[in-house]
Design an enzyme around this catalytic site. Structure first.
Site, PDB file in Angstrom:
ATOM      1  CG  PHE A 129      -1.869   1.229   1.175  1.00 20.80           C
ATOM      2  CD1 PHE A 129      -2.989   1.213   0.368  1.00 20.80           C
ATOM      3  CD2 PHE A 129      -1.593   2.365   1.922  1.00 20.80           C
ATOM      4  CE1 PHE A 129      -3.835   2.319   0.307  1.00 20.80           C
ATOM      5  CE2 PHE A 129      -2.432   3.473   1.873  1.00 20.80           C
ATOM      6  CZ  PHE A 129      -3.561   3.447   1.061  1.00 20.80           C
ATOM      7  CG  ASP A 217       5.783   3.704   1.477  1.00 15.38           C
ATOM      8  OD1 ASP A 217       5.858   4.320   2.547  1.00 15.38           O
ATOM      9  OD2 ASP A 217       4.709   3.550   0.858  1.00 15.38           O
ATOM     10  CE  LYS A 246       0.590   5.972   7.672  1.00 14.94           C
ATOM     11  NZ  LYS A 246      -0.787   6.419   7.953  1.00 14.94           N
TER      12      LYS A 246
END
Length: 391
Positions: A129, A217, A246
């Site tokens: 994802f 990522d 984040k």
């Protein structure tokens, strides 16, 4: 219930918070909850940290935005800190993780263009994802997030996560069209899936040998979550490109794409940009987050409390017939169930004052703030154990 004036993109619980402090949240009725989600790995240094509050307050009274038409001192400071910590050369700042991954994909395209590759391919992982833009959605997996958006942009080839032989097969099948590998060091959304030991280092070696960029990522794994600044540091490697978001802003939106070597020099003026990316407020807060993690030794705490949490969960749930696996690194832990439990997140909140997340239907994902202590670890273990034994 979702407000009628909001688009139906979420299915939120009938629960709303109006105050947060440290590892705790309070709802509108004043009830206290232990937050083991941290805004999905965002509030790494806890809610309403006094240094974060002070930085936001002071900067809001000084300067919020000028645009990247002008030099931004806080942006330069943050770039220096991140590149030093990661062993990278340059940084570009975005507003989100998806945007950071789009930046990485543009770097991969430019890398291919420089090599004269007209139809470049990026290798991505099954069950990955990387975001919800059309480009990052193409690089992601999972029918639920892709439903209704086909035909998505191509230029990706998927391989099983953790399978080195699969990389050799795609190299033989697609040859010189491949320009990069994009992957998460730990797959978060698919249930905290860890790669076999040594896999990341082996992929690093293959990318170097074949002239591919290794693009990691670290949006969920970065900023101390796994016990190191970045998850790749557990294997002693450095990628060519890395993306962050984040926990970098602890709730203030910011994303970053870091690169080194030739990959760091591919962008030229006008080839990429962002109106809000890297504004003074976001960059000052991110600098403050890095300072707090260092000053409070939160990487060390993530390692210590994460190991304690894993050990205690495995001990208490060893005989639970519905627990298939318990895995994780640092304070990124997944409890995979054989059968999903309906309304699990609501049960945990309502009956135990514990906020958890369930991903891919049957994996409890624990992402508490890096500030948790031994007593709070026991509270999480007690809550999870009671939920599963009475469900």
């Amino acid at each position: 219930m979702t407000a009628a004036c909001l688009m139906s993109t979420y299915q939120p619980l009938a629960l709303s918070f109006n105050k947060g402090l440290g590892t705790r949240l309070w709802d509108q009725d004043g009830r206290e909850y232990l937050d083991a989600v941290a805004g999905v790995a965002v509030t790494n240094v806890g809610h309403s940290h006094p240094k974060i509050v002070a930085a936001i307050s002071e900067q809001a009274g000084l300067l919020l935005h000028t645009s990247n038409l002008y030099s931004i001192d806080w942006q330069r400071q943050l770039a220096q800190k991140l590149t030093r910590l990661a062993g990278m050369d340059r940084a570009f700042f975005n507003n989100s993780g998806a945007e950071a991954n789009e930046t990485a994909l543009k770097i991969a395209r430019l890398h291919g263009w420089k090599k004269g590759i007209e139809q470049p391919l990026v290798v991505v992982m099954e069950n990955a994802f990387h975001g919800r833009t059309l480009g990052t959605l193409s690089a992601s997996d999972g029918p639920a997030v892709r439903l209704g958006f086909n035909k998505l942009p191509g230029d990706f080839v998927k391989v099983p996560f953790g399978d080195l032989n699969a990389l050799e097969h795609v190299r033989k099948a697609h040859g010189s069209r491949i320009v990069a590998v994009l992957m998460e060091p730990i797959q978060g959304e698919s249930g905290v899936q860890l790669a076999p030991s040594g896999y990341l280092k082996a992929v690093r070696d293959l990318c170097k040998r074949w002239g591919w960029l290794l693009m990691l990522d670290e949006i969920q794994t970065g900023i101390g979550r796994t016990g190191q600044w970045f998850a790749f540091q557990h294997e002693g490697i450095v990628p060519d490109v890395m993306t962050l978001a984040k926990g970098l802003g602890n709730g203030i939106p910011i994303g970053a794409c870091l690169a080194r070597g030739k990959a760091a020099d591919l962008f030229t003026p006008g080839s990429h940009g962002s109106t809000f990316g890297g504004n003074p407020l976001a960059c000052r807060v991110a600098c403050t987050v890095l300072e707090i993690i260092e000053e409070q030794h939160l990487r060390e705490n993530a390692r210590e409390q994460g190991e304690r949490l894993l050990t205690r969960l495995r001990m208490e749930l060893a005989d639970d017939p519905n627990v298939l696996a318990i895995r994780g690194q640092g304070l990124m832990i997944g409890i995979e169930l054989k059968q999903p439990i309906r309304d699990l997140t609501m049960i945990a909140a309502r009956e135990h004052g514990l906020l958890i997340n369930v991903t891919r239907g049957q994996t409890i994902r624990l992402l508490p703030p890096l500030t948790i202590d031994e007593r709070e670890v026991e509270m999480i273990v007690r809550g999870i154990t009671r939920i599963l034994k009475t469900a």
